[in-house]
Design an enzyme around this catalytic site. Structure first.
Site, PDB file in Angstrom:
ATOM      1  N   HIS A   7     -62.973 -37.675  -4.934  1.00 15.90           N
ATOM      2  CA  HIS A   7     -61.702 -37.433  -5.607  1.00 15.90           C
ATOM      3  C   HIS A   7     -61.798 -38.052  -6.998  1.00 15.90           C
ATOM      4  O   HIS A   7     -62.246 -39.185  -7.148  1.00 15.90           O
ATOM      5  CB  HIS A   7     -60.557 -38.079  -4.820  1.00 15.90           C
TER       6      HIS A   7
ATOM      7  N   ARG B 283     -52.689 -34.672 -11.946  1.00 16.44           N
ATOM      8  CA  ARG B 283     -53.376 -33.751 -12.853  1.00 16.44           C
ATOM      9  C   ARG B 283     -52.716 -32.369 -12.824  1.00 16.44           C
ATOM     10  O   ARG B 283     -52.642 -31.679 -13.835  1.00 16.44           O
ATOM     11  CB  ARG B 283     -54.848 -33.662 -12.473  1.00 16.44           C
TER      12      ARG B 283
END
Length: 570
Positions: free
Chosen positions: A238, A260
Site C-alpha cells: 500500500h 488519494r
C-alpha cells in the site's frame, strides 16, 4: 506430549470477514450442526477485516455494472486472475452488501437522496466503494461478531492452529492441532469440514499494515500439508503507510486509499509533487505503480526525516478533510501529524497477499474436507488487488464456504486422524524448549525484515532473490537452533514469536522462489532485470508445491486480453 481431543462438525480457522460470514451462513443453512470458530486472539477484536478503513467495492449504481467491476478487477490484476473466481466476486458482492445492511445491521454512509454513498478508489473506472467513513472494517466486524455471539456457534479463543492433520488414510482432512495459548496445552479438534480463513498478513516486511498476530500461519500449514499455492510472488504494498519512527507500532499502518481518491498529493523530501511524472493517473494510479514511484523517489535520497515521503491534503480544505477522514485525522494527530492541514510522513507498506491456496469457486481445495476463503486463498485478484476488493472477497467467499460446508458435512463422517502426524507436529512445536543458550529473538526478526524489504520487496532482481533464498535458509536454521529463555507455557509469547517467525520464514521462501521463477514484471511483481511484461495472451501463474514452482496457463474463460465485456467500448 498428548493432545486432548474435541469434536465439531464444522471448524473455522479465523474470525475475520471470511470466517464469521462462513459461520453465519453454515448456521443458517443447517442450525443443527455444531460449528466452532477458532482464533488466535479474541473474536471480533483481531484480524485484518477489522482494520479495513477504505470500503467495499460493489456495482450498485445504475451507471455501473458487474461487467465493469469485472473488467476493472481483471485489468487491475494484469490478466492473471482466475476469471471464474473474479466473476463470482463481482456478482455476489451485490448480495453480500445488501445482507450486511438489511440483515446484519451495518450502517454505511449515504447520499442526501438516501442512496448508498460510493467513493473513488484508485485503479477503477467508477466510484463504487461503499464505506462507513474511514472505519468500514470496524462496522462490518462489530455487526458480524454480534450475530455470531447471538447464535449457538462455539468459540475457541486464544487457540493457535499449528497443523492441518490428515485422516489416517491420508486422503482427506481429519482436523486441526492447536495450542491453547492460555495454558500451553495441545488440543486436537476433529471436524468433518475445516475452513482455512486465518488471513495472510505479510508481516515479514519491515513496514507492514497488518497487526502482529497475522503471521501467515494458514499458508504455512497449507504448504506443509502439501497443498499448491499460486501467485505467491504477488505481494501488494500500500503506498501510504504511516511513518512515525521506530518507537511506535503505528508505523506501517495504512492511511487509506480514499485520501488519494479524494485528491491528496504525494510529495518528495523537497516537498515537490512527483506522481504526474510516473503515470497519467498520478496519485490515483494502481497501488503497485504508486508504490514503485515512491520507492524510486526514496532511492534518489529525497526523503522525509524518517526516510519516507509526504502526503498532503490541506489544499482540499482542512474542514472537509476532517469531515471525510475523521479516524485518520485523529490517528495522525496521535503521532504528531496534522493530516487536515499539514504534511504526514508516509512509506510504502506491505499490505496484502494476492497469492494463496489454489481453490475452486465453491471454496474447495485439493484436500477433501478442507475449504479456503479470504486472504488465505489465491487467484481472485491476480497480480494486483484493487482497493475495496479485499473485504468483498472475504465476505463473498466466506458466505460461499459456509453454504458449501453445511452441504458437505451432511454426507460425510468424522475421520480418524493420522496420529503420527499429530506427534510430529507436537515435536515441531516443542523444539525451542530444548535446553540451550537462550537469546533474544529480536535479531532474527530484524534479519527477516531486512532480507524481505531489501531483496524481495517492491523492486527485485535475480541476484537479490538468490541471496534472499540463502539468507532465509540460514535464518530457518538459526530458528531451529534457538532456545526459549523460559519453560513456562501459559501465555509464553516468546514461544509464539518463534512459531510466528517459523511461519513467516516458510512463506517468505515461497515468495522468493515464485518471484525468481517469474522473469517478467507484472502487477505487484517488478523485476528491474526484466522490467517488461510478457505477452498477456500467454499469461501464466506460478504454482508452488513442495518447494517446486510450476508455471500454469491462465484460462481466459470470460474475456481474453484485448477484448472487453463492456458493450459501449469499441
Amino acid at each position: 506430549m498428548d493432545a486432548k481431543t474435541l469434536d465439531t462438525d464444522i471448524l473455522i480457522l479465523g474470525s475475520g470477514g471470511a470466517g464469521l460470514f462462513a459461520a453465519l451462513h453454515a448456521h443458517k443453512a443447517a442450525p443443527q450442526l455444531s460449528i466452532t470458530v477458532a482464533v488466535k486472539g479474541l473474536l471480533g477484536k483481531c484480524g485484518c477485516t477489522r482494520m479495513v478503513q477504505g470500503g467495499y467495492n460493489v456495482a450498485l449504481a445504475r451507471e455501473d455494472s458487474v461487467e465493469r467491476h469485472f473488467m476493472d478487477t481483471i485489468q487491475g490484476g494484469a490478466w492473471l486472475s482466475d476469471q471464474e473466481l473474479a466473476w463470482k466476486l463481482v456478482v455476489l458482492a451485490i448480495e453480500r452488501i445488501k445482507e450486511l445492511e438489511n440483515e446484519l445491521g451495518c450502517f454505511f454512509d449515504r447520499n442526501a437522496d438516501g442512496t448508498v454513498h460510493q467513493k473513488a478508489f484508485a485503479g477503477q473506472t467508477f466510484d463504487r466503494t461503499v464505506h462507513k467513513g474511514d472505519l468500514t472494517g470496524i462496522e462490518i466486524i462489530n455487526r458480524l461478531a454480534e450475530q455470531v455471539w447471538a447464535r449457538n456457534i462455539g468459540r475457541l479463543e486464544e487457540h493457535r492452529a499449528v497443523e492441518l492433520i490428515r485422516s489416517k488414510d491420508g486422503k482427506s482432512i481429519s482436523g486441526v492441532l492447536f495450542i491453547d495459548m492460555r495454558t500451553g496445552e495441545y488440543v486436537f479438534v476433529r471436524a468433518k469440514a475445516v475452513l482455512l480463513a486465518t488471513g495472510g498478513g505479510p508481516t515479514m516486511y519491515r513496514y507492514h499494515t497488518p497487526s502482529g498476530d497475522k503471521t501467515c500461519d494458514g499458508l504455512a500449514m497449507a504448504m506443509r500439508a502439501g497443498l499448491p499455492l499460486r501467485d505467491m510472488e504477488m505481494v501488494q504494498f500500500h503506498p501510504t503507510g504511516l511513518l512515525a519512527g521506530t518507537h511506535t507500532r503505528m508505523t506501517g499502518t495504512v492511511l487509506e486509499e480514499g485520501l488519494r481518491g479524494a485528491g491528496g498529493h504525494l510529495l518528495n523530501g523537497a516537498k515537490e509533487r512527483f506522481m504526474p511524472r510516473y503515470d497519467p493517473k498520478a496519485e490515483r494510479a494502481t497501488r503497485d505503480l504508486v508504490s514503485r514511484a515512491m520507492f524510486s523517489e526514496m532511492r534518489k535520497g529525497s526523503t522525509s526525516p524518517h526516510g519516507g515521503l509526504y502526503i498532503s491534503m490541506g489544499h482540499l480544505g482542512s474542514h472537509e478533510v476532517r469531515r471525510q477522514f475523521k479516524g485518520m485525522v485523529e490517528r495522525c494527530a496521535d503521532c504528531g501529524f496534522d493530516l487536515a492541514g499539514g504534511l504526514v510522513e508516509v512509506v510504502p507498506t506491505a499490505h496484502y497477499m494476492m497469492g494463496g491456496v489454489e481453490f475452486a469457486p465453491d471454496c474447495t481445495t485439493a484436500l477433501p474436507g478442507l475449504f479456503v476463503a479470504g486472504e488465505d486463498s489465491g487467484g481472485v485478484h491476480g497480480a494486483n488487488r484493487l482497493g475495496g476488493n479485499g473485504v468483498a472477497n472475504s465476505t463473498v467467499f466466506g458466505a460461499v464456504a459456509g453454504d458449501e460446508m453445511a452441504a458437505w458435512v451432511k454426507s460425510t463422517a468424522h475421520r480418524e486422524p493420522d496420529r503420527a502426524a499429530i506427534d510430529t507436529a507436537i515435536e515441531f512445536c516443542e523444539r525451542p524448549f530444548r535446553r540451550g543458550s537462550p537469546a533474544s529473538i529480536e535479531p532474527l526478526r530484524e534479519k527477516l525484515y531486512g532480507v524481505m524489504w531489501e531483496k524481495v520487496g517492491i523492486l527485485r532482481d535475480a541476484a537479490g532473490l538468490l541471496e534472499a533464498q540463502a539468507d532465509l535458509n540460514a535464518l530457518d536454521r538459526a530458528l531451529d537452533a534457538w532456545s526459549l529463555p523460559s519453560a513456562e507455557r501459559a501465555f509464553n509469547l516468546t514461544w509464539h514469536d518463534w512459531l510466528n517467525l517459523k511461519s513467516l520464514v516458510a512463506v517468505s521462501r515461497a515468495i522468493a522462489l515464485a518471484a525468481a521463477a517469474r522473469r517478467e514484471s507484472r502487477g505487484a511483481h517488478f523485476r528491474t532485470d526484466f522490467p517488461e511484461s510478457g505477452s498477456l495472451e500467454q499469461s501464466a501463474f506460478t504454482s508452488i508445491r513442495d518447494g517446486v514452482v510450476t508455471m500454469k496457463p491462465v484460462a481466459f474463460t470470460r474475456v481474453a486480453p484485448g477484448n472487453t465485456l463492456l458493450r459501449h467500448v469499441a
